[in-house]
Design a protein around this motif. Structure first.
Motif, short mmCIF file in Angstrom:
data_model
loop_
_atom_site.label_atom_id
_atom_site.label_comp_id
_atom_site.label_asym_id
_atom_site.label_seq_id
_atom_site.Cartn_x
_atom_site.Cartn_y
_atom_site.Cartn_z
N VAL A 11 0.86 -1.29 0.14
CA VAL A 11 -0.11 -0.01 0.16
C VAL A 11 0.83 1.28 -0.07
CG1 VAL A 11 -1.77 1.41 1.30
CG2 VAL A 11 -1.80 -1.01 1.25
N PRO A 12 0.69 2.11 -1.18
CA PRO A 12 1.85 3.33 -1.20
C PRO A 12 1.25 4.25 -0.02
CG PRO A 12 0.57 2.78 -3.24
CD PRO A 12 0.21 2.08 -2.13
N ALA A 13 2.23 4.84 0.71
CA ALA A 13 2.02 5.66 1.72
C ALA A 13 3.39 6.80 1.77
CB ALA A 13 2.00 4.86 3.19
N GLY A 14 3.17 7.64 2.58
CA GLY A 14 4.32 8.61 2.78
C GLY A 14 4.01 9.82 3.49
N ASN A 15 4.61 10.95 3.36
CA ASN A 15 4.29 12.07 4.34
C ASN A 15 4.42 13.35 3.22
OD1 ASN A 15 4.78 14.66 5.84
ND2 ASN A 15 4.83 13.35 7.41
N LEU A 16 3.37 14.01 3.21
CA LEU A 16 3.33 15.11 2.26
C LEU A 16 4.27 16.08 2.43
CD1 LEU A 16 1.59 15.94 -0.06
CD2 LEU A 16 0.24 17.31 1.52
N LEU A 17 4.90 16.36 3.78
CA LEU A 17 5.71 17.41 4.05
C LEU A 17 7.35 16.93 4.23
CD1 LEU A 17 3.56 18.72 7.08
CD2 LEU A 17 3.59 19.45 4.60
N ALA A 18 7.44 15.60 4.02
CA ALA A 18 8.80 15.07 4.13
C ALA A 18 9.74 15.37 2.83
CB ALA A 18 8.87 13.59 4.10
N GLY A 19 10.95 15.76 2.94
CA GLY A 19 11.85 16.36 1.73
C GLY A 19 11.56 17.56 1.40
N LEU A 20 11.23 18.48 2.13
CA LEU A 20 10.91 19.93 1.60
C LEU A 20 12.44 20.62 1.64
CD1 LEU A 20 7.80 20.96 3.68
CD2 LEU A 20 7.71 19.99 1.24
N PRO A 21 12.57 21.36 0.64
CA PRO A 21 13.84 21.88 0.43
C PRO A 21 13.93 23.09 1.59
CG PRO A 21 12.35 22.81 -1.15
CD PRO A 21 11.66 21.59 -0.41
N ASP A 22 15.14 23.44 1.78
CA ASP A 22 15.86 24.56 2.69
C ASP A 22 15.52 25.79 2.13
OD1 ASP A 22 18.13 22.39 4.24
OD2 ASP A 22 15.93 22.53 4.68
N THR A 23 15.61 25.79 1.04
CA THR A 23 15.64 27.13 0.05
C THR A 23 14.50 27.08 -1.20
OG1 THR A 23 17.15 26.41 -1.60
CG2 THR A 23 18.13 27.38 0.35
N SER A 24 14.36 28.37 -1.43
CA SER A 24 13.26 28.22 -2.45
C SER A 24 13.73 27.60 -3.67
CB SER A 24 12.61 29.61 -2.76
OG SER A 24 13.89 30.29 -3.17
N LEU A 25 12.87 27.19 -4.46
CA LEU A 25 12.99 26.24 -5.75
C LEU A 25 12.93 27.43 -7.24
CD1 LEU A 25 11.41 22.94 -5.20
CD2 LEU A 25 13.78 23.40 -5.15
N PRO A 26 13.70 27.16 -7.84
CA PRO A 26 13.34 27.95 -9.26
C PRO A 26 12.26 27.87 -9.94
CG PRO A 26 15.21 26.32 -9.78
CD PRO A 26 14.75 26.04 -8.32
#
Length: 128
Positions: free
Chosen positions: A3-18
Motif C-alpha cells: 500500500v503506497p504511503a508517505g508524508n506530504l511534508l517530507a523532503g521539503l527544500p531548505d531554500t526556494s526552488l527556481p
C-alpha cells in the motif's frame, strides 16, 4: 500487496526552488465512476469495534492536522500525523482505530472511481 504511503511534508527544500516541483504520489485509472474530494473533521471518533469499511473504489487519505490511527485488515494499526497519507485500494478492508480526542483531526479524502449514489438527507453523512 504493498500500500503506497508517505508524508506530504517530507523532503521539503531548505531554500526556494527556481520552479514548482511536481511529484506524483499515486496514480490510478478510474474507467468509470467519479472522483470525490472531501474534508473530514474528527474529534475523537473511531470506527465501531468489529466494523470495517469495504469500499468498491480507491481512496486517498491525508491527515492535514491532528493525529489518527488507521488499520488495514490483517495489519497493525498505522499512526498518521500531519502530512501522512495512504492510498487505500478498492475492496481493501480498513477502519479508523483512533483519532485524537484532545484536538481536531482534519483529513483530506479523495474517493476515486466511486459510483454515483443518491444524495443523503441532511444530518445523514457518513462518519469516518
Amino acid at each position: 500487496m504493498s500500500v503506497p504511503a508517505g508524508n506530504l511534508l517530507a523532503g521539503l527544500p531548505d531554500t526556494s526552488l527556481p520552479d514548482e516541483l511536481f511529484t506524483t504520489l499515486a496514480e490510478t485509472a478510474a474507467s468509470s465512476g467519479a472522483v470525490r474530494i472531501e474534508r473530514i473533521l474528527s474529534t475523537g471518533q473511531a470506527s465501531p469495534d468489529g466494523f470495517w469499511y469495504d469500499q468498491g473504489w480507491d481512496e486517498f487519505v491525508l491527515v492535514v492536522q491532528g493525529a489518527a490511527r488507521l488499520q488495514l485488515e490483517g495489519e497493525a494499526e498505522r499512526m498518521l500525523g500531519p502530512g501522512d497519507w495512504m492510498m487505500i485500494p478498492a475492496k481493501r478492508r480498513h477502519r479508523v482505530a483512533w483519532t485524537d480526542p484532545a484536538a481536531p483531526t482534519v483529513w483530506l479524502a479523495v474517493h476515486i472511481g466511486e459510483q454515483k449514489q443518491p444524495p443523503q438527507a441532511a444530518g445523514q453523512g457518513k462518519n469516518q
